[in-house]
Design an enzyme around this catalytic site. Structure first.
Site, PDB file in Angstrom:
ATOM      1  N   GLN A 100       0.864  -1.180   0.000  1.00 60.62           N
ATOM      2  CA  GLN A 100       0.000   0.000   0.000  1.00 60.62           C
ATOM      3  C   GLN A 100       0.906   1.237   0.000  1.00 60.62           C
ATOM      4  OE1 GLN A 100      -2.250   1.546   3.494  1.00 60.62           O
ATOM      5  NE2 GLN A 100      -4.033   0.908   2.309  1.00 60.62           N
ATOM      6  N   TYR A 170      -6.091  10.855   3.491  1.00 55.84           N
ATOM      7  CA  TYR A 170      -4.656  10.937   3.219  1.00 55.84           C
ATOM      8  C   TYR A 170      -4.429  12.055   2.185  1.00 55.84           C
ATOM      9  CZ  TYR A 170      -3.124   6.828   5.847  1.00 55.84           C
ATOM     10  OH  TYR A 170      -2.789   5.957   6.851  1.00 55.84           O
ATOM     11  N   ARG A 347     -10.511  -7.490   9.380  1.00 56.75           N
ATOM     12  CA  ARG A 347     -10.740  -8.058  10.708  1.00 56.75           C
ATOM     13  C   ARG A 347     -10.974  -9.571  10.656  1.00 56.75           C
ATOM     14  NH1 ARG A 347     -15.320  -3.732  12.031  1.00 56.75           N
ATOM     15  NH2 ARG A 347     -15.453  -3.950   9.777  1.00 56.75           N
TER      16      ARG A 347
END
Length: 393
Positions: A100, A170, A347
């Site tokens: 990423q 971001y 998760r």
């Protein structure tokens, strides 16, 4: 056309994957000195050995001021060796590896990094208690070059996929959000101008790597705050990126790490645990009524981004990754029927790193993650599932 099998081999641009499952990028908290550690490698090996098609290494910063805080990897000569070791280890399992690639922009803690954060427009930082400065033309030229240099390094290190971070407030996302981008120059105003940095970075990276690796992007379906990116604007952005032909796929996300993080996660809000994990001034602020309102509560439901993602699916032809509370094999199969190309999980595979193997073997039909979100505050001390840790050995 027949519906693809989510657990069968597939292609992501030039990259062959053993199945259509993706471990979404979530900060691992295992780079205390900004270097790849064996703990970080083991973290990704667990999901790679557990059957995932593609695992994503989170928060690989393109520049020092682009880290959310100082304990993150800045891609460059000093970190290339560790990144190469990690890529080799993961790929030996049969999984592919993504990096990423991002610049945190206003989500960066300038005090921790020792350099002021950047954003589309000047704004106060609740993280550093400093002002975030507005990026200059020179900054944007330098940052674009840093994306290119990072891409070059990750290709040399053996990564298969580069995920460009265009979400969660971001740097690129701060340009996209009209409430964060108040510029009057060529980088502000209508969406076509606010999308200039996203398109510039994607184009520069694609020109650098060609078809040596796949290039994807993480894009917000909506930011979840007034002045954030809306679904309509997200669709506009994706049409522009599709027109440019620079991406092999897009992962559809949502929320803002700066303004509304729970919009991304949904489910229980571990407010006390989260406050305890923060630096003292932020901890105090989060315990006030205003601070507590920062962690809004959204009920969890399986595949909670699906309704908005379906509107994107109707609007563009780009391959899409569905993200957001995916636990069940039935949900993954529904995503394939809906026309999505990949499913991304965070998760679920943190709770069960071997979930994909268990689904493939017919040993399970769903994961056991309860979406208590108690994993969220652990990103500062080594991301883990407290529920799993509490189980008897």
């Amino acid at each position: 056309m027949s519906t693809p099998d989510v657990l069968a081999p597939a292609s992501l641009g030039p990259v062959a994957l053993r199945n259509r499952t993706v471990k979404a990028a979530t900060f691992e908290g295992r780079t205390p000195h900004g270097q790849v550690t064996q703990e970080l490698i083991d973290y990704h090996l667990a999901v790679a050995e557990g059957g995932i098609g593609l695992t994503t290494v989170a928060y690989l910063a393109v520049a020092p001021e682009g880290r959310t805080h100082r304990e993150q990897v800045v891609v460059g000569p000093d970190t290339e060796g560790g990144l190469a070791r990690m890529a080799e280890a993961v790929k030996a399992t049969g999984a592919a590896i993504a990096g990423q690639v991002g610049h945190a922009g206003p989500v960066a803690n300038g005090r921790s990094n020792g350099v002021h954060a950047l954003a589309a427009s000047r704004m106060p930082s609740p993280l550093s208690m400093q002002m975030v400065r507005s990026a200059t033309e020179a900054d944007l030229t330098r940052v674009t070059g840093a994306y290119v240099a990072t891409a070059r390094t990750l290709v040399r290190a053996g990564f298969d996929v580069l995920e460009l971070h265009m979400a969660h407030s971001y740097l690129i996302s701060s340009f996209l959000a009209p409430g964060l981008n108040r510029r009057k120059d060529r980088w502000g105003g209508p969406l076509e101008h606010r999308a200039r940095l996203a398109r510039q970075v994607a184009r520069a990276v694609r020109e650098e790597v060609g078809d040596a690796v796949a290039v994807t992007a993480k894009v917000s379906l909506s930011d979840g705050f007034k002045g954030g990116v809306t679904l309509r604007e997200s669709i506009q952005l994706l049409r522009l990126l599709e027109e440019d032909g620079t991406l092999d796929a897009v992962q559809l996300s949502g929320g803002s790490s700066l303004m509304n993080p729970m919009y991304l996660f949904r489910g229980d809000v571990p407010a006390d645990e989260f406050a305890a994990s923060m630096p003292l001034p932020v901890r105090w602020g989060m315990r006030t009524p205003v601070g507590r309102s920062f962690l809004k509560e959204y009920p969890f439901e399986e595949a909670y981004f699906r309704p908005k993602a379906l509107e994107v699916r109707e609007a563009v032809s780009l391959p899409l990754m569905l993200l957001g509370g995916i636990n069940r094999l039935e949900t993954m199969q529904q995503a394939m029927s809906d026309g999505f190309d990949f499913v991304a999980m965070g998760r679920a595979v943190l709770r069960e790193p071997d979930l994909v193997n268990r689904l493939t073997a017919g040993q399970a039909a769903a994961g056991v993650c309860i979406h208590c979100n108690r994993c969220m505050p652990t990103i500062y001390s080594g991301t883990r599932c407290p529920v799993r840790d509490a189980l008897p050995v």
